[in-house]
Design an enzyme around this catalytic site. Sequence first.
Site, PDB file in Angstrom:
ATOM      1  N   ALA A  26     -18.685 -51.415 -29.105  1.00  0.00           N
ATOM      2  CA  ALA A  26     -19.826 -51.330 -30.023  1.00  0.00           C
ATOM      3  C   ALA A  26     -19.364 -51.156 -31.459  1.00  0.00           C
ATOM      4  CB  ALA A  26     -20.690 -50.138 -29.610  1.00  0.00           C
ATOM      5  N   GLU A  27     -20.325 -51.336 -32.366  1.00  0.00           N
ATOM      6  CA  GLU A  27     -20.070 -51.071 -33.776  1.00  0.00           C
ATOM      7  C   GLU A  27     -20.920 -49.883 -34.203  1.00  0.00           C
ATOM      8  OE1 GLU A  27     -21.032 -54.691 -35.845  1.00  0.00           O
ATOM      9  OE2 GLU A  27     -18.928 -55.298 -35.863  1.00  0.00           O
ATOM     10  N   LYS A  74     -15.676 -49.646 -35.750  1.00  0.00           N
ATOM     11  CA  LYS A  74     -15.769 -50.668 -34.693  1.00  0.00           C
ATOM     12  C   LYS A  74     -15.038 -50.136 -33.492  1.00  0.00           C
ATOM     13  CE  LYS A  74     -15.959 -55.120 -36.971  1.00  0.00           C
ATOM     14  NZ  LYS A  74     -16.659 -55.616 -37.734  1.00  0.00           N
ATOM     15  N   ASP A  87     -10.846 -40.695 -22.984  1.00  0.00           N
ATOM     16  CA  ASP A  87     -10.323 -41.520 -24.079  1.00  0.00           C
ATOM     17  C   ASP A  87     -10.196 -40.662 -25.342  1.00  0.00           C
ATOM     18  OD1 ASP A  87      -9.306 -43.825 -25.168  1.00  0.00           O
ATOM     19  OD2 ASP A  87     -11.255 -44.704 -25.643  1.00  0.00           O
TER      20      ASP A  87
END
Length: 550
Positions: free
Chosen positions: A243-244, A239, A370
């Site tokens: 989004a998943e 997760k 990130d």
Amino acid sequence: MERLRFSFFWRVTVAILFSVSLLRPQSASAALVKPFKLNGLCMFCDVLPSSCNATGTCSSECNITAICEHPEEVCVSVWHTDGENRTVETVCHNPSLPFRGVMLDDYNNTDCVMKQYKGLGPDYYMCSCTGEECNDKLTFTQSEILPRPEVREVPIILISLLPLLVLAVLIMSFLYFFRLHRQQHLKTGAKSKCPSHDFCDTRAIMNDVDHPESNSAHANSLNHNMELLPIQLDGVVGKGRFAEVYRAKLKQKPTSASGANVPFQTVAVKIFPCEEYASWKSEKEIFSDAELRHENILHFLTAEQRGGEGQYWLITAYHDKGNLQEYLRGHLLSWEQLHKLGGSLARGVAHLHSERTPCGRPKVAIAHRDLKSSNILVKDDLTCCLCDFGLSLRLDSSMSIDELANSGQVGTARYMAPEVLESRINLENIESFKQTDVYSMALVLWEITSRCTAIGEVKEYELPFGKLREHPCVDSMKDSVIRDRERPEIPSSWCKHLGIKAICATIDECWDQDPEARLTAHCVMERLNALQDLDHNQLSQSPEQKIQNV
Ligand code: ADE
């Protein structure tokens, strides 16, 4: 009433001038007060009931004589019946202008000879003339029936209506295409509660042409017809912020002679809810650059709009070992494994940052923004691949400073470089964005190293700055990283191993407070490559041990 333009003043003047004749029976007045004929003096009653039956000669039965308002005007009479009532209309009119859509052509006569105008009605007669009260006596000859005025008017009407017609055609075409577009949208997004997006985007973007990792028989064929892939979702494996991620089965087309030896290929499907359309779009755009392909970057298969479900999908390779954070939590590493994971991580970041592919083709440099151990996947061969490009930035030289500044302070606080925490990135230099990635990469390299048996006693897995709470905020990270200049600990005991020592020195140069002083990812990659050439004995012995051996 049309043409009723003569003023009260004129009426009074006329009344005085013709005081006798105004009260006269028509024929008597003509005999008494008509020594000469005046132009511009017409019967002017507008519409009156008439006893005339449109044969022979009739009187207009109008008792008002008017001086026409303009000298160029002539006298006009109209006889008309609707079947029951008959009327006569007497007016002045300028013959250079159409009257009831018809140009008057007989006004030079002193007699008002009636002509039938079929187009104005079944029984519609008009005459025009010049001379004092000439429209009083109406002569019906029945000799001439004029064509329908529309025929004469057609060009005028058409020309004047042309802009309206063009506008109507434009509006109708717009409505037609709008409806067509809406129908298509409804077909693909019937259940979506989200606003409509840029549906010019292809429904499915394949990015899979002869990639070594791709063994999907569907990929290349669907590249052309843009159909959605036949995918069956299994379960959630991750997760994220937007989004998943699901593990899924991509049904394979039977391959010709050999038959379908594998019925499906396991893939990962990252599903964005419709509210996260922008994240899907930006990650899709990063992935769509074919030059991004690299063994240490997650392999992208396709992006899809699953309108029926109101979802946006990114379909990629699936890596059973999961993300690096989970892997490190559950596994200790040998020096070789550390070297492999670290080296592949540096190669992935170096490729992302590079403006050239390994073959020398130009490519756009990308900053990940990130980087962290949960955004890195572990492949079966224990190499890394970078994933989750939702916050990535294409470092296009066309990006303006404003655009770069607007891209904001993004990432995960724990892994943010000091200049990101302070929002003090040097926007004038796109290298700054790469330098922030290098800082984050250093933290990940530290995480990998901390799980390697070559450091001596290996503790339980801990995130960098692990003493801080689970999701530290920017302010507490600022206190640690900027105010206290803290970094994850590298105990001296780790450095007994020369390979670890070299890696730790590299890490230390990558998390420098000064972004300019940091190594580039390319340099880290080369340093780790160089360690490959050192043999096991050289690496594992401290300098003191080596001296003793000699
Ligand atoms: N988690 C996130 N992305 C993944 C992928 N592609 N494979 C396996 N696990 C994942």
